[in-house]
Design a protein around this motif. Sequence first.
Motif, short mmCIF file in Angstrom:
data_model
loop_
_atom_site.label_atom_id
_atom_site.label_comp_id
_atom_site.label_asym_id
_atom_site.label_seq_id
_atom_site.Cartn_x
_atom_site.Cartn_y
_atom_site.Cartn_z
N VAL A 105 -11.88 -0.53 -7.51
CA VAL A 105 -10.47 -0.97 -7.49
C VAL A 105 -9.59 -0.03 -8.32
O VAL A 105 -8.45 0.24 -7.94
CB VAL A 105 -10.34 -2.45 -7.96
N GLN A 108 -11.62 -12.15 -6.13
CA GLN A 108 -12.66 -11.28 -5.55
C GLN A 108 -13.86 -11.16 -6.50
O GLN A 108 -15.02 -11.20 -6.07
CB GLN A 108 -12.09 -9.88 -5.27
N PRO A 116 1.35 -1.99 -6.81
CA PRO A 116 0.07 -1.40 -6.41
C PRO A 116 -1.14 -2.32 -6.63
O PRO A 116 -2.06 -2.34 -5.84
CB PRO A 116 -0.05 -0.15 -7.29
N SER A 117 -1.09 -3.10 -7.72
CA SER A 117 -2.26 -3.96 -7.99
C SER A 117 -1.88 -5.43 -7.86
O SER A 117 -0.70 -5.80 -7.95
CB SER A 117 -2.81 -3.68 -9.39
N ASP A 118 -2.93 -6.26 -7.65
CA ASP A 118 -2.74 -7.71 -7.53
C ASP A 118 -3.85 -8.37 -8.35
O ASP A 118 -4.93 -8.69 -7.83
CB ASP A 118 -2.79 -8.11 -6.04
N HIS A 141 -2.81 3.80 -4.62
CA HIS A 141 -1.58 3.04 -4.32
C HIS A 141 -0.41 3.55 -5.15
O HIS A 141 0.72 3.62 -4.65
CB HIS A 141 -1.81 1.54 -4.57
N ARG A 194 -13.89 1.07 3.76
CA ARG A 194 -13.11 0.24 2.82
C ARG A 194 -11.86 1.00 2.38
O ARG A 194 -10.76 0.44 2.35
CB ARG A 194 -13.97 -0.14 1.60
N VAL A 225 -3.28 -0.76 3.21
CA VAL A 225 -2.59 -1.71 2.31
C VAL A 225 -1.62 -0.95 1.41
O VAL A 225 -0.47 -1.37 1.21
CB VAL A 225 -3.62 -2.51 1.46
N LYS A 251 2.34 -1.52 1.06
CA LYS A 251 2.95 -1.89 -0.23
C LYS A 251 4.05 -0.90 -0.61
O LYS A 251 5.12 -1.29 -1.06
CB LYS A 251 1.88 -1.90 -1.33
N ARG A 283 -5.55 -11.67 -7.10
CA ARG A 283 -6.52 -11.46 -6.00
C ARG A 283 -7.80 -10.87 -6.56
O ARG A 283 -8.90 -11.28 -6.19
CB ARG A 283 -5.92 -10.55 -4.93
N GLU A 284 -7.67 -9.90 -7.47
CA GLU A 284 -8.88 -9.28 -8.05
C GLU A 284 -9.75 -10.33 -8.75
O GLU A 284 -10.98 -10.29 -8.63
CB GLU A 284 -8.49 -8.18 -9.03
N VAL A 311 -8.69 2.63 -6.05
CA VAL A 311 -7.73 2.14 -5.03
C VAL A 311 -6.33 2.08 -5.62
O VAL A 311 -5.35 2.53 -5.01
CB VAL A 311 -8.16 0.73 -4.51
N ILE A 312 -6.23 1.53 -6.84
CA ILE A 312 -4.90 1.38 -7.46
C ILE A 312 -4.27 2.74 -7.74
O ILE A 312 -3.07 2.95 -7.54
CB ILE A 312 -5.00 0.49 -8.72
N PHE A 337 -17.16 -3.24 -8.74
CA PHE A 337 -15.88 -3.61 -8.13
C PHE A 337 -14.72 -3.01 -8.91
O PHE A 337 -13.80 -2.42 -8.33
CB PHE A 337 -15.78 -5.15 -8.06
#
Length: 119
Positions: free
Chosen positions: A102, A76, A67-69, A109, A49, A56, A60, A72-73, A105-106, A98
């Motif tokens: 995330v 999800q 960096p974040s959306d 990013h 993942r 991604v 970006k 979409r979150e 992840v952010i 989650f």
Amino acid sequence: MTAETPDRDAAATGPDAARERDAAIAELLGIRSSIDNIDAALIHLLAERFKFTQQVGRLKARHGLPPSDPDREKRQIARLRSLAEDAHLDPAFAEKWFNFVVAEVIRHHEELADGTDRP
Ligand SMILES: C=C(O[C@@H]1C=C(C(=O)O)C=C[C@H]1O)C(=O)O
């Protein structure tokens, strides 16, 4: 503990009890081996993942996308909560897991966007 109310925590003794305990320990080891396999699978899935989220993140960063959306979150989270309910997993736990992933992840990013991922 009295003679009328035996101590329920006391370990049973005797040859039958010893055999039953050995069988229970063998069962415990078998179950733990399955738990270890699942933990290994989860680590590999998470690593995969993160490979994709890094892809991604690079995309970006290259195109100046945020960096974040959050939209979409939200989608999800709704999907994962529904999957968790079907699987008899606590949806609040699924959401917490989650959000934890995330957030990492952010962070990656943001590092890719400001170049702090490189020395
Ligand atoms: C991976 C992305 O970046 C972020 C991380 C997400 C994730 O880990 O699933 C989802 C949305 C974004 O906040 C993306 O935009 O798809």
